[in-house]
Design an enzyme around this catalytic site. Sequence first.
Site, PDB file in Angstrom:
ATOM      1  N   CYS A 130      33.801  29.378  14.529  1.00  7.04           N
ATOM      2  CA  CYS A 130      33.904  30.854  14.872  1.00  7.04           C
ATOM      3  C   CYS A 130      33.632  31.592  13.564  1.00  7.04           C
ATOM      4  O   CYS A 130      34.188  31.119  13.355  1.00  7.04           O
ATOM      5  CB  CYS A 130      35.351  31.278  15.599  1.00  7.04           C
ATOM      6  SG  CYS A 130      35.573  32.768  16.258  1.00  7.04           S
ATOM      7  N   GLY A 131      32.482  31.694  13.621  1.00 11.35           N
ATOM      8  CA  GLY A 131      31.846  32.460  12.640  1.00 11.35           C
ATOM      9  C   GLY A 131      32.812  33.650  11.426  1.00 11.35           C
ATOM     10  O   GLY A 131      32.958  33.885  10.246  1.00 11.35           O
ATOM     11  N   THR A 132      33.330  34.348  12.505  1.00 11.30           N
ATOM     12  CA  THR A 132      33.632  35.456  12.199  1.00 11.30           C
ATOM     13  C   THR A 132      35.135  34.909  11.962  1.00 11.30           C
ATOM     14  O   THR A 132      36.596  35.417  11.308  1.00 11.30           O
ATOM     15  CB  THR A 132      33.930  36.400  13.214  1.00 11.30           C
ATOM     16  OG1 THR A 132      34.413  36.411  14.489  1.00 11.30           O
ATOM     17  CG2 THR A 132      32.284  37.430  13.064  1.00 11.30           C
ATOM     18  N   ASP A 144      36.026  29.643  21.924  1.00  7.16           N
ATOM     19  CA  ASP A 144      34.879  28.954  21.096  1.00  7.16           C
ATOM     20  C   ASP A 144      34.452  27.638  20.581  1.00  7.16           C
ATOM     21  O   ASP A 144      35.649  27.118  20.664  1.00  7.16           O
ATOM     22  CB  ASP A 144      35.144  29.970  19.623  1.00  7.16           C
ATOM     23  CG  ASP A 144      33.438  29.950  19.311  1.00  7.16           C
ATOM     24  OD1 ASP A 144      32.553  29.410  19.485  1.00  7.16           O
ATOM     25  OD2 ASP A 144      33.558  31.136  17.893  1.00  7.16           O
ATOM     26  N   CYS A 152      29.341  38.349  14.733  1.00  9.66           N
ATOM     27  CA  CYS A 152      29.530  37.186  16.078  1.00  9.66           C
ATOM     28  C   CYS A 152      28.619  36.416  14.578  1.00  9.66           C
ATOM     29  O   CYS A 152      27.632  36.458  14.836  1.00  9.66           O
ATOM     30  CB  CYS A 152      28.201  37.637  17.049  1.00  9.66           C
ATOM     31  SG  CYS A 152      29.261  36.054  18.081  1.00  9.66           S
ATOM     32  N   GLY A 153      29.146  35.178  14.379  1.00 10.48           N
ATOM     33  CA  GLY A 153      28.921  34.426  13.880  1.00 10.48           C
ATOM     34  C   GLY A 153      28.127  33.561  14.055  1.00 10.48           C
ATOM     35  O   GLY A 153      26.880  32.886  13.321  1.00 10.48           O
ATOM     36  N   HIS A 154      29.047  32.928  15.344  1.00  8.96           N
ATOM     37  CA  HIS A 154      27.468  31.243  15.955  1.00  8.96           C
ATOM     38  C   HIS A 154      26.490  32.557  16.279  1.00  8.96           C
ATOM     39  O   HIS A 154      25.776  31.835  16.221  1.00  8.96           O
ATOM     40  CB  HIS A 154      28.947  30.845  16.462  1.00  8.96           C
ATOM     41  CG  HIS A 154      28.106  31.535  17.649  1.00  8.96           C
ATOM     42  ND1 HIS A 154      29.122  32.622  18.570  1.00  8.96           N
ATOM     43  CD2 HIS A 154      27.624  31.386  18.970  1.00  8.96           C
ATOM     44  CE1 HIS A 154      28.891  32.847  20.045  1.00  8.96           C
ATOM     45  NE2 HIS A 154      28.030  31.770  20.085  1.00  8.96           N
ATOM     46  N   HIS A 206      40.608  37.942  19.312  1.00 12.82           N
ATOM     47  CA  HIS A 206      40.428  36.823  19.249  1.00 12.82           C
ATOM     48  C   HIS A 206      41.775  36.713  18.412  1.00 12.82           C
ATOM     49  O   HIS A 206      42.827  36.368  17.997  1.00 12.82           O
ATOM     50  CB  HIS A 206      39.957  36.265  18.154  1.00 12.82           C
ATOM     51  CG  HIS A 206      37.979  36.807  18.557  1.00 12.82           C
ATOM     52  ND1 HIS A 206      37.765  38.628  18.488  1.00 12.82           N
ATOM     53  CD2 HIS A 206      37.076  36.043  18.837  1.00 12.82           C
ATOM     54  CE1 HIS A 206      36.633  38.846  19.051  1.00 12.82           C
ATOM     55  NE2 HIS A 206      35.795  37.133  19.210  1.00 12.82           N
TER      56      HIS A 206
HETATM   57  O1  PYC Z   1      31.354  33.127  15.519  1.00 15.49           O
HETATM   58  O2  PYC Z   1      31.902  34.776  14.947  1.00 15.49           O
HETATM   59  C1  PYC Z   1      31.804  33.872  16.307  1.00 15.49           C
HETATM   60  C2  PYC Z   1      32.365  33.820  17.846  1.00 15.49           C
HETATM   61  C3  PYC Z   1      32.980  35.242  17.907  1.00 15.49           C
HETATM   62  C4  PYC Z   1      32.746  34.712  19.428  1.00 15.49           C
HETATM   63  C5  PYC Z   1      32.365  33.989  20.000  1.00 15.49           C
HETATM   64  N1  PYC Z   1      32.026  33.339  18.440  1.00 15.49           N
END
Ligand code: PYC
Length: 313
Positions: free
Chosen positions: A238-240, A234, A87-89, A207
Amino acid sequence: MTTLSVVDSHTGGEPTRVIDQDLDLGTGPLAQRRTLFQEKFDWIRRATCTEPRASEAMVGAILTPPTNPLAVTGVIFFNNVDVLGMCGHGMIGVVATLAYQRKIQPGKHRIETPVGDVLATLHENGEVSVRNVPSYRHLADLELNVPGYGSVMGDVAYGGNWFYLVKSPAMTLSYSDRDELLRFTKAIRHTLDKQKVTGAHEGRIDHIELYGQPSSELAANSRNFVLCPGGEYDRSPCGTGTSAKIAILAAEGKLAPGQIWRQESITGSIFQASYDLVDDQIVPTIRGSAYVTAVSQLIINPADQFAFGIQAR
Ligand code: PYC
């Protein structure tokens, strides 16, 4: 009565809750510990990441001792419905939380996840960069016939989680339209599930990501809207999801190694992203900021009908 200490933060509007609790998850690889967490501690996920104690957008994080002494910690992420890969964030939130707790100083920190190690940099100004796991496009130009919407074209890509990224129809992504965007992205995910379209190794594509024009071309290259597994969107870019987007841009020859991509979210928050090529693999780095919003004790009272969250009946 049980209490859980938690530290809440948000990254670009998207919440992360670090649960300060030692759990016996064994000493195996993180993927194995994630399975143990699912089997033995799902009550923690439900109690911390669902209503009435959390908004449905909450991502939880449990820290676990790393397998590699060079790593600062291991982390397992989860949300209102299940565990996550990366999870990036959430990773930016975990690093900001560790900094708030004075457990880490500015510099580089290796952190283990169930899908591989990431390298987080806590910058002097408090921003955090996350060098993510290798990301890639899995399927290009996959057309779907989505009931009620018609033809949708997109790519399937991996950025630590599985994404379907919509190329057409082109969309205007406005915060005030988020209910309609949720309906559209849920219909896409339903179609992918019905047609049994998956990522590699049968990874569920949970996602869905839409793209549109940024609020200002000076501020960002594009704006996105990301449907998360539990039915929420999100609030951050969303980092991923940004990593998956970077992998597609790289595969299309539209972004060179080291070139900056600024990704805006539906709420207007921004991540800066770029990638390196390592042994022909695309390794994205995402940079953003998180702010600690609360340090608190959650109380789990067995007399409470919703002690472990509101369950579907
Ligand atoms: O930031 O990767 C992310 C992420 C995945 C689900 C919510 N945020």
